[in-house]
Design a protein around this motif. Structure first.
Motif, PDB file in Angstrom:
ATOM      1  N   SER A 154      33.517  33.992  36.272  1.00  0.00           N
ATOM      2  CA  SER A 154      32.425  34.437  37.143  1.00  0.00           C
ATOM      3  C   SER A 154      31.986  33.286  38.037  1.00  0.00           C
ATOM      4  N   LYS A 155      31.497  33.652  39.227  1.00  0.00           N
ATOM      5  CA  LYS A 155      31.005  32.653  40.167  1.00  0.00           C
ATOM      6  C   LYS A 155      29.807  33.206  40.925  1.00  0.00           C
ATOM      7  N   ARG A 156      28.702  32.455  40.893  1.00  0.00           N
ATOM      8  CA  ARG A 156      27.505  32.804  41.655  1.00  0.00           C
ATOM      9  C   ARG A 156      27.219  31.749  42.708  1.00  0.00           C
ATOM     10  N   PHE A 157      26.821  32.219  43.881  1.00  0.00           N
ATOM     11  CA  PHE A 157      26.274  31.346  44.913  1.00  0.00           C
ATOM     12  C   PHE A 157      24.806  31.733  45.053  1.00  0.00           C
ATOM     13  N   ASP A 158      23.939  31.001  44.355  1.00  0.00           N
ATOM     14  CA  ASP A 158      22.526  31.369  44.261  1.00  0.00           C
ATOM     15  C   ASP A 158      22.414  32.796  43.710  1.00  0.00           C
ATOM     16  N   SER A 215      32.939  38.374  39.103  1.00  0.00           N
ATOM     17  CA  SER A 215      32.303  38.792  37.861  1.00  0.00           C
ATOM     18  C   SER A 215      33.345  39.118  36.800  1.00  0.00           C
ATOM     19  N   ASP A 216      33.423  38.274  35.778  1.00  0.00           N
ATOM     20  CA  ASP A 216      34.248  38.515  34.589  1.00  0.00           C
ATOM     21  C   ASP A 216      35.702  38.852  34.921  1.00  0.00           C
ATOM     22  N   LYS A 226      38.391  37.200  46.908  1.00  0.00           N
ATOM     23  CA  LYS A 226      39.789  36.746  46.873  1.00  0.00           C
ATOM     24  C   LYS A 226      39.898  35.238  47.097  1.00  0.00           C
ATOM     25  N   SER A 227      39.301  34.748  48.174  1.00  0.00           N
ATOM     26  CA  SER A 227      39.387  33.312  48.467  1.00  0.00           C
ATOM     27  C   SER A 227      38.673  32.479  47.414  1.00  0.00           C
ATOM     28  N   THR A 228      37.528  32.975  46.936  1.00  0.00           N
ATOM     29  CA  THR A 228      36.782  32.254  45.902  1.00  0.00           C
ATOM     30  C   THR A 228      37.635  32.074  44.653  1.00  0.00           C
ATOM     31  N   ASN A 240      39.068  23.509  44.183  1.00  0.00           N
ATOM     32  CA  ASN A 240      38.229  23.343  45.363  1.00  0.00           C
ATOM     33  C   ASN A 240      36.801  23.820  45.137  1.00  0.00           C
ATOM     34  N   ASP A 241      36.587  24.573  44.064  1.00  0.00           N
ATOM     35  CA  ASP A 241      35.251  25.060  43.735  1.00  0.00           C
ATOM     36  C   ASP A 241      35.138  25.146  42.214  1.00  0.00           C
ATOM     37  N   THR A 242      33.919  25.208  41.730  1.00  0.00           N
ATOM     38  CA  THR A 242      33.700  25.272  40.283  1.00  0.00           C
ATOM     39  C   THR A 242      33.153  26.646  39.907  1.00  0.00           C
TER      40      THR A 242
END
Length: 245
Positions: free
Chosen positions: A12-16, A22-23, A44-46, A54-56
């Motif tokens: 999962s990844k949240r930006f604020d 999600s899962d 897709k890119s995330t 490149n991202d956490t």
């Protein structure tokens, strides 16, 4: 049973307040080509950015080639054999093609502690450009003076100058001409035959159906389906993308 090349679990990844992923859970075998599709903003890119360091992520786990945990930087992921070709190439504008391809990964002689072997690097870069029908006379052209298509070829050559274990393509075919798209698709098939795992994010279903073994469909930041390419049609995928299936 042997472990897959890549296993992603409950990612999962949240930006604020924005939930970008999600899962998400899936795996990838060596030599497998996986497509990723979804509407704009589906994540897709995330997903590729996180796999490549490149991202956490906000939560979840990843296992790559026996190494557990997410990578904290692209350089760390690259050391383990992961290469990402961005939708918009990340190049150093003032350097020429050869220096961009080998920047930070120079071939040295003697290896590791030797001097940069520019003759070898120019020779190898010449071959890579020839594979994409680009003239060797362009080797010393600054990337800032190249077309968008030529810049993408340089980014692809940079990703392939040392054979990766996992190649990530984030809509990387879109800026290429039809001829060069076909060249890259053939290279994808050859890399898969050599055991390289490949993940392609693309809106072009014709491309995906020509090279992938499976297709992941992201819908509103979630994994809505994981389909074997041979057992579905482009219409099936479109219905899943828009949420009608």
């Amino acid at each position: 049973m042997a472990e897959p090349l890549l296993r992603v679990s409950d990612l999962s990844k949240r930006f604020d307040s924005l939930l970008a992923l999600s899962d998400i859970s899936f795996s990838l075998e060596p030599g497998e080509v996986l497509g990723v599709v979804g509407r704009h903003g589906a994540g897709k890119s995330t997903l590729l950015q996180i796999i490549s360091g490149n991202d956490t992520p906000s939560s979840g786990s990843m296992l790559f080639d026996g190494c557990e945990g997410f990578f904290t930087s692209p350089a760390e992921a690259r050391k383990h054999g992961i290469e990402l070709v961005h939708q918009i190439p990340l190049l150093t504008e003032q350097l020429d093609i050869v220096h961009n391809i080998y920047l930070g990964r120079e071939i040295c002689w003697p290896p590791v502690v030797g001097f940069p072997a520019w003759g070898k690097m120019y020779s190898e870069a010449k071959k890579m450009l020839a594979d994409f029908d680009m003239s060797p006379s362009m080797l010393q052209v600054r990337t800032g003076n190249l077309s968008d298509e030529q810049r993408q070829v340089v980014a692809i050559a940079r990703a392939l100058c040392f054979p990766p274990k996992l190649l990530l393509l984030d809509d990387s075919l879109a800026t290429l001409s039809f001829h060069r798209q076909q060249i890259l698709l053939e290279q994808i098939k050859k890399l898969a035959e050599q055991g390289v795992g490949i993940i392609i994010s693309s809106d072009n279903l014709k491309h995906l159906f020509s090279v992938t073994h499976r297709i992941l469909i992201l819908y509103e930041s979630r994994l809505s389906a994981d389909r074997l390419t041979a057992e579905c049609t482009p219409r099936d995928i479109v219905e899943l993308i828009v949420g009608n299936a």
